[in-house]
Design a protein around this motif. Sequence first.
Motif, mmCIF file in Angstrom:
data_model
loop_
_atom_site.group_PDB
_atom_site.id
_atom_site.type_symbol
_atom_site.label_atom_id
_atom_site.label_comp_id
_atom_site.label_asym_id
_atom_site.label_seq_id
_atom_site.Cartn_x
_atom_site.Cartn_y
_atom_site.Cartn_z
ATOM 1 N N LEU A 59 5.195 -26.777 -9.326
ATOM 2 C CA LEU A 59 6.317 -25.376 -10.004
ATOM 3 C C LEU A 59 5.470 -25.092 -11.266
ATOM 4 O O LEU A 59 5.795 -24.110 -11.716
ATOM 5 C CB LEU A 59 6.966 -26.092 -11.127
ATOM 6 N N SER A 60 3.649 -25.377 -11.815
ATOM 7 C CA SER A 60 2.940 -24.311 -12.715
ATOM 8 C C SER A 60 2.588 -23.042 -12.111
ATOM 9 O O SER A 60 1.427 -22.336 -12.542
ATOM 10 C CB SER A 60 1.949 -25.737 -12.926
ATOM 11 N N ALA A 61 2.951 -22.879 -10.801
ATOM 12 C CA ALA A 61 2.358 -21.986 -10.006
ATOM 13 C C ALA A 61 2.932 -21.450 -9.563
ATOM 14 O O ALA A 61 2.695 -20.121 -9.869
ATOM 15 C CB ALA A 61 1.733 -22.878 -8.888
ATOM 16 N N CYS A 62 3.818 -21.634 -8.802
ATOM 17 C CA CYS A 62 5.296 -20.784 -9.040
ATOM 18 C C CYS A 62 6.262 -21.721 -8.411
ATOM 19 O O CYS A 62 6.527 -22.311 -8.990
ATOM 20 C CB CYS A 62 4.429 -20.370 -6.923
ATOM 21 N N HIS A 63 8.149 -20.915 -7.346
ATOM 22 C CA HIS A 63 8.647 -22.099 -7.443
ATOM 23 C C HIS A 63 9.218 -21.692 -6.043
ATOM 24 O O HIS A 63 8.451 -20.772 -4.898
ATOM 25 C CB HIS A 63 9.458 -20.906 -8.132
ATOM 26 N N SER A 64 9.534 -22.402 -5.037
ATOM 27 C CA SER A 64 9.949 -23.058 -3.697
ATOM 28 C C SER A 64 10.631 -21.539 -3.104
ATOM 29 O O SER A 64 9.635 -20.842 -2.078
ATOM 30 C CB SER A 64 11.046 -23.487 -3.265
ATOM 31 N N ASN A 65 11.160 -20.639 -3.806
ATOM 32 C CA ASN A 65 11.627 -19.270 -2.849
ATOM 33 C C ASN A 65 12.407 -19.591 -1.812
ATOM 34 O O ASN A 65 12.119 -18.861 -0.338
ATOM 35 C CB ASN A 65 10.549 -18.302 -3.621
ATOM 36 N N GLY A 66 12.831 -20.847 -0.982
ATOM 37 C CA GLY A 66 12.901 -21.141 -0.383
ATOM 38 C C GLY A 66 13.562 -20.437 1.113
ATOM 39 O O GLY A 66 14.892 -19.834 -0.108
ATOM 40 N N ILE A 67 13.708 -20.037 2.486
ATOM 41 C CA ILE A 67 14.605 -19.332 3.031
ATOM 42 C C ILE A 67 14.525 -20.257 4.519
ATOM 43 O O ILE A 67 13.896 -20.433 4.689
ATOM 44 C CB ILE A 67 14.063 -18.071 2.983
ATOM 45 N N ARG A 68 16.266 -20.300 4.703
ATOM 46 C CA ARG A 68 15.756 -20.868 6.289
ATOM 47 C C ARG A 68 15.460 -20.008 7.175
ATOM 48 O O ARG A 68 16.421 -18.848 7.337
ATOM 49 C CB ARG A 68 17.825 -20.943 6.516
ATOM 50 N N ALA A 69 14.636 -21.043 8.552
ATOM 51 C CA ALA A 69 14.313 -19.606 9.081
ATOM 52 C C ALA A 69 14.938 -19.258 10.132
ATOM 53 O O ALA A 69 15.357 -18.483 10.776
ATOM 54 C CB ALA A 69 12.951 -20.668 9.650
ATOM 55 N N ASP A 70 16.509 -19.804 10.844
ATOM 56 C CA ASP A 70 17.319 -19.993 11.704
ATOM 57 C C ASP A 70 17.752 -18.189 11.048
ATOM 58 O O ASP A 70 19.343 -18.028 11.415
ATOM 59 C CB ASP A 70 18.262 -20.694 12.057
ATOM 60 N N LEU A 71 18.059 -17.912 9.423
ATOM 61 C CA LEU A 71 18.273 -16.794 9.262
ATOM 62 C C LEU A 71 17.367 -15.372 9.589
ATOM 63 O O LEU A 71 17.771 -14.429 9.563
ATOM 64 C CB LEU A 71 19.184 -16.681 8.026
ATOM 65 N N ILE A 72 16.620 -15.837 8.737
ATOM 66 C CA ILE A 72 15.804 -14.993 8.343
ATOM 67 C C ILE A 72 14.975 -14.501 10.046
ATOM 68 O O ILE A 72 14.177 -13.167 10.273
ATOM 69 C CB ILE A 72 14.293 -14.858 7.237
ATOM 70 N N ASP A 73 14.380 -15.390 10.651
ATOM 71 C CA ASP A 73 14.151 -15.612 12.365
ATOM 72 C C ASP A 73 14.223 -14.635 12.461
ATOM 73 O O ASP A 73 13.865 -13.318 13.258
ATOM 74 C CB ASP A 73 13.567 -16.462 12.747
ATOM 75 N N PRO A 74 15.997 -14.425 12.660
ATOM 76 C CA PRO A 74 16.722 -13.445 14.386
ATOM 77 C C PRO A 74 16.792 -11.599 13.096
ATOM 78 O O PRO A 74 16.215 -10.843 14.087
ATOM 79 C CB PRO A 74 17.998 -13.678 13.976
ATOM 80 N N ILE A 75 16.679 -11.900 11.880
ATOM 81 C CA ILE A 75 16.315 -10.050 11.507
ATOM 82 C C ILE A 75 14.950 -10.468 12.023
ATOM 83 O O ILE A 75 14.715 -8.916 12.223
ATOM 84 C CB ILE A 75 17.027 -10.359 9.764
ATOM 85 N N ALA A 76 14.090 -10.605 11.546
ATOM 86 C CA ALA A 76 12.952 -10.214 11.580
ATOM 87 C C ALA A 76 12.218 -9.659 13.108
ATOM 88 O O ALA A 76 12.151 -8.928 13.726
ATOM 89 C CB ALA A 76 11.469 -11.115 10.967
ATOM 90 N N ILE A 77 13.038 -10.786 13.966
ATOM 91 C CA ILE A 77 12.589 -10.265 15.691
ATOM 92 C C ILE A 77 13.568 -8.765 15.831
ATOM 93 O O ILE A 77 12.837 -7.820 16.258
ATOM 94 C CB ILE A 77 13.140 -11.188 16.427
#
Length: 400
Positions: A338-356
Amino acid sequence: MVKNEEKKIGLYIRVSSDKQLEEGFSFQAQEEKLIEEAKREKREYILYKDGGITGKNMDQREGLNQLMKDVELGIIGKVYVTKISRLARNSRDLENIIYEFEKNNVYFKAISDGIDTSTPIGSVMIKLLGIFAEMERDIIIEQTRAGAEKRAKEGKMYGSGPIFGYDRVSDGRTMKIIINEKEREVVEKIFNMYLGGYGYKAIVNRINKEGYRTKAHRLFAINTIKTILENPLYAGYIRYGKYKDWNKKRRKGLSDQFILVEGNHDAIIAYEDYQRVQKRMQTNQRRKPPVGKYLLAGVLSCPECGSKMIGSKTVYKTKKGKVERLYYQCSEFHNKGLSACHSNGIRADLIDPIAIKKIARKLNSPELVDALYDYIVANTIDENTSDGKRRITELEIQKL
């Protein structure tokens, strides 16, 4: 077409170390000798220089790379060096370079070695000297390695960079390491936390949050913690030869035939604690995720700090059993907490289809075809274009 005798002479100079400066291989010594030779022939010349780079590192030698480009462009008719080892210390590299010279009708001369490829005997001799240059390099490497092993067996440090937890001191003849008391506290804390059940990520978070920094005044990362935990130096031992031929094989050169002896320095932690740490590290080794599992790892960027996103996963229990969920998170957060940044995580099953879908649309767009065509035209060199003339003009501007 410009005749060979009307082309310039390329004078190539390379110095790889301070020692060579003392042994007569200095820039000035090489330059004076080569310029004298060029003036004797009453030909214009261009100087190409590489400093502090070994003969093995071809890609890093900007001077040599520019020389080869000018050879291909037809600007250079001859190439001179003081010794053949200045050009290459590897017979394969030398053969490749000479092949390019011959293909472009460029003669090569190594003054001190008496080699001149404009003569029949010179073409044969250069191949023999290339083999000798490689043998000389291998002998130097073996002698250096033998010296390093001797020092390691005597419990002495050899050739490492700054070591967290220790400072180097020297009396002008010998060097030793002494404990840095402020850094000692951090090393002890890292070992104690790991033995207390903390993982690498938890240790990184805690250490960085409490304001501790590395010797380079940077945030600690997971790999920094791992390196400290697995280093026997902190337990009072010297290890040498864990990786063979690091410059070629890197971590693939891992060897179990390394030297481990008691060092001539004070330990920060008990050897028994070090052994307990190694046992736990081996037990907790994680398998790397299969290639291709995270399609956008290294492609997505963190919206907060701009670092690349890496793949991660969570496993949780449901009534139907364990469920694995893949997602992307900030690499800076993953490595430094956390001293460097935050997770800002995003689910792969949501973002992968959009990118493809977006990539598929781009591949079918006429704009992409036009952009690829423009790139190919801009980056392809045709010997019938004006690139050669442009380079000559650049050299004339430098000369003026």
